[in-house]
Design an enzyme around this catalytic site. Structure first.
Site, PDB file in Angstrom:
ATOM      1  N   LYS A  39       4.754   0.522 -13.587  1.00  0.00           N
ATOM      2  CA  LYS A  39       5.384   1.852 -13.518  1.00  0.00           C
ATOM      3  C   LYS A  39       5.727   2.267 -12.090  1.00  0.00           C
ATOM      4  CE  LYS A  39       1.162   4.665 -13.675  1.00  0.00           C
ATOM      5  NZ  LYS A  39       0.207   3.550 -13.504  1.00  0.00           N
ATOM      6  N   ARG A  92      -3.529  12.329 -14.818  1.00  0.00           N
ATOM      7  CA  ARG A  92      -4.250  11.192 -15.407  1.00  0.00           C
ATOM      8  C   ARG A  92      -5.068  11.603 -16.631  1.00  0.00           C
ATOM      9  NH1 ARG A  92      -4.769   6.578 -11.966  1.00  0.00           N
ATOM     10  NH2 ARG A  92      -4.011   6.991  -9.875  1.00  0.00           N
ATOM     11  N   ARG A 142      -2.061 -12.836 -10.091  1.00  0.00           N
ATOM     12  CA  ARG A 142      -1.680 -12.402  -8.740  1.00  0.00           C
ATOM     13  C   ARG A 142      -2.537 -13.122  -7.694  1.00  0.00           C
ATOM     14  NH1 ARG A 142      -1.804  -5.839  -8.907  1.00  0.00           N
ATOM     15  NH2 ARG A 142      -0.061  -5.441 -10.302  1.00  0.00           N
ATOM     16  N   ARG A 151      -7.801 -11.395  -5.759  1.00  0.00           N
ATOM     17  CA  ARG A 151      -8.565 -10.218  -5.326  1.00  0.00           C
ATOM     18  C   ARG A 151      -9.517  -9.756  -6.433  1.00  0.00           C
ATOM     19  NH1 ARG A 151      -3.562  -6.937  -2.921  1.00  0.00           N
ATOM     20  NH2 ARG A 151      -3.176  -6.887  -5.142  1.00  0.00           N
ATOM     21  N   ARG A 191     -10.772  -1.438 -15.890  1.00  0.00           N
ATOM     22  CA  ARG A 191      -9.766  -0.419 -15.538  1.00  0.00           C
ATOM     23  C   ARG A 191      -8.957  -0.016 -16.769  1.00  0.00           C
ATOM     24  NH1 ARG A 191      -6.434  -2.845 -10.761  1.00  0.00           N
ATOM     25  NH2 ARG A 191      -5.408  -0.821 -10.750  1.00  0.00           N
TER      26      ARG A 191
END
Length: 214
Positions: free
Chosen positions: A13, A88, A127, A160, A171
């Protein structure tokens, strides 16, 4: 054109928000940027926020909303904005709706970039980041010429902590508990629009532009 971007972490997003802002000449506003600007300029609101941040506490909703509304009052927002990362939670969304209504204002679109959890886990766990220059790559979508080595500086690439599958799932759980209800909230307000975030980045952007210009 006043837009709120919704979507899970890793849904893309933020990337789309920047592109919308560039296309329509309106600012891309993230709460992180607002906090940094107010801290740097040592504004009254920035000093208040710093008191909480220095103690490792979350900045309260009322103060975050004040910072957001203060940002909306700036000249570059007169034709609209793309808000990314706020609200949020439902209480934040309700407070924002009320604060805007008090100024005879309202959000035009809440755009949800929809990506299933499993696609996000695979996207983020692929990633890789360079320890040396901070460059980022993806083993599938944006691989380096030599595996594990940064194209730009020859530094070593790592997965990471934030991008490890178990961290991503945590998350996502927080997102589903706190932020997913916003989709119902904005749907009830009649401003929610959904796009398929699993499509190619260009196609996602195209779908958003179609919505905005319908």
């Amino acid at each position: 054109m006043k837009i709120i971007m919704l979507g899970a972490p890793g849904a893309g997003k933020g990337t789309q928000a920047k592109r919308i802002a560039a296309k329509y000449g309106i600012p891309h506003i993230s709460t992180g940027d607002i906090f940094r600007a107010n801290l740097k300029n040592e504004t009254e609101l920035g000093k208040k926020a710093k008191e909480y941040m220095d103690q490792g506490l979350l900045v309260p909703d009322e103060l975050t909303l004040e910072l957001v509304m203060d940002r909306f009052a700036q000249d570059d927002c007169k034709n609209g904005y793309v808000l990314d990362g706020f609200p949020r939670t439902i209480p934040q969304a309700e407070a924002l709706t009320k604060a805007l209504a008090d100024k005879q204002d309202a959000v035009d679109f809440a755009i949800n970039v929809d990506v299933p959890d499993e696609a996000i886990v695979s996207r983020m766990s692929g990633r890789r980041a360079c320890l040396n220059c901070g460059g980022t790559y993806h083993v599938e979508f944006n691989p380096t010429k030599t595996e594990g080595i940064c194209d730009a500086c020859g530094g070593k690439l790592v997965l990471r902590e934030d991008d490890k599958p178990e961290t991503v799932l945590k998350r996502l759980n927080v997102y589903h508990e706190q932020t997913q209800p916003l989709i119902d909230y904005y749907s009830e307000q009649g401003i929610l629009k959904e796009v398929d975030g699993t499509l190619d980045m260009e196609d996602v952007f195209g779908a958003i532009i179609t919505i905005l210009e319908a």
